[in-house]
Design a protein around this motif. Structure first.
Motif, PDB file in Angstrom:
ATOM      1  N   GLN A  36       0.823  -1.201   0.000  1.00 48.39           N
ATOM      2  CA  GLN A  36       0.000   0.000   0.000  1.00 48.39           C
ATOM      3  C   GLN A  36       0.861   1.257   0.000  1.00 48.39           C
ATOM      4  O   GLN A  36       0.333   2.352  -0.002  1.00 48.39           O
ATOM      5  N   ILE A  66      -1.684   4.426  -0.105  1.00 48.70           N
ATOM      6  CA  ILE A  66      -2.861   4.485  -0.966  1.00 48.70           C
ATOM      7  C   ILE A  66      -3.920   3.482  -0.538  1.00 48.70           C
ATOM      8  O   ILE A  66      -3.630   2.546   0.201  1.00 48.70           O
ATOM      9  N   SER A  67      -5.129   3.687  -1.019  1.00 50.76           N
ATOM     10  CA  SER A  67      -6.204   2.727  -0.795  1.00 50.76           C
ATOM     11  C   SER A  67      -5.802   1.398  -1.426  1.00 50.76           C
ATOM     12  O   SER A  67      -5.140   1.362  -2.469  1.00 50.76           O
ATOM     13  N   GLN A  86      -5.734  11.870  -7.014  1.00 53.25           N
ATOM     14  CA  GLN A  86      -5.148  12.323  -5.759  1.00 53.25           C
ATOM     15  C   GLN A  86      -6.043  11.952  -4.570  1.00 53.25           C
ATOM     16  O   GLN A  86      -5.547  11.666  -3.481  1.00 53.25           O
ATOM     17  N   ASP A  88      -7.449   9.225  -3.970  1.00 57.23           N
ATOM     18  CA  ASP A  88      -7.192   7.852  -3.541  1.00 57.23           C
ATOM     19  C   ASP A  88      -5.939   7.735  -2.677  1.00 57.23           C
ATOM     20  O   ASP A  88      -5.634   6.660  -2.167  1.00 57.23           O
ATOM     21  N   ILE A  89      -5.201   8.822  -2.524  1.00 50.76           N
ATOM     22  CA  ILE A  89      -4.014   8.830  -1.676  1.00 50.76           C
ATOM     23  C   ILE A  89      -4.478   9.157  -0.257  1.00 50.76           C
ATOM     24  O   ILE A  89      -5.146  10.149  -0.017  1.00 50.76           O
TER      25      ILE A  89
END
Length: 94
Positions: A36, A66-67, A86, A88-89
């Motif tokens: 991740q 990150i997801s 961005q 998803d960060i």
């Protein structure tokens, strides 16, 4: 070939997952979790996205969390990258 993301998208390269646990046990390939943590390779310019002004808060070289299943995986010149928004960060790792 170079990847240049558009709008609020970011190109990342995943950091290799640990192959041993903290106690020293070596993990089999199927026991490893998907990493991740990634390193940012390219950042889009931001701008107006879906009617909202988006400012990019990350830069090339940042390590980010990150997801788990975020983004789209692509392969360029034999190297695997992920392109994601961005949003998803989750965090910058310092």
């Amino acid at each position: 070939m170079q990847i240049k993301p558009l709008a609020d998208r970011v190109v990342i390269k995943m950091v290799e997952a640990e192959e041993t646990t903290k106690s020293g046990i070596i993990l089999a390939g199927s026991a490893k979790e998907k990493p991740q943590i990634a390193e940012i390779v390219a950042v889009g310019p931001g701008g107006v996205v879906d009617g909202k002004e988006v400012t990019m808060h990350v830069k090339v070289g940042d390590r980010v969390l990150i997801s788990r299943y975020a983004g789209n995986e692509v392969k360029v010149d034999g190297i695997e990258y992920t392109i994601l928004r961005q949003d998803d960060i989750l965090a910058i790792v310092e």
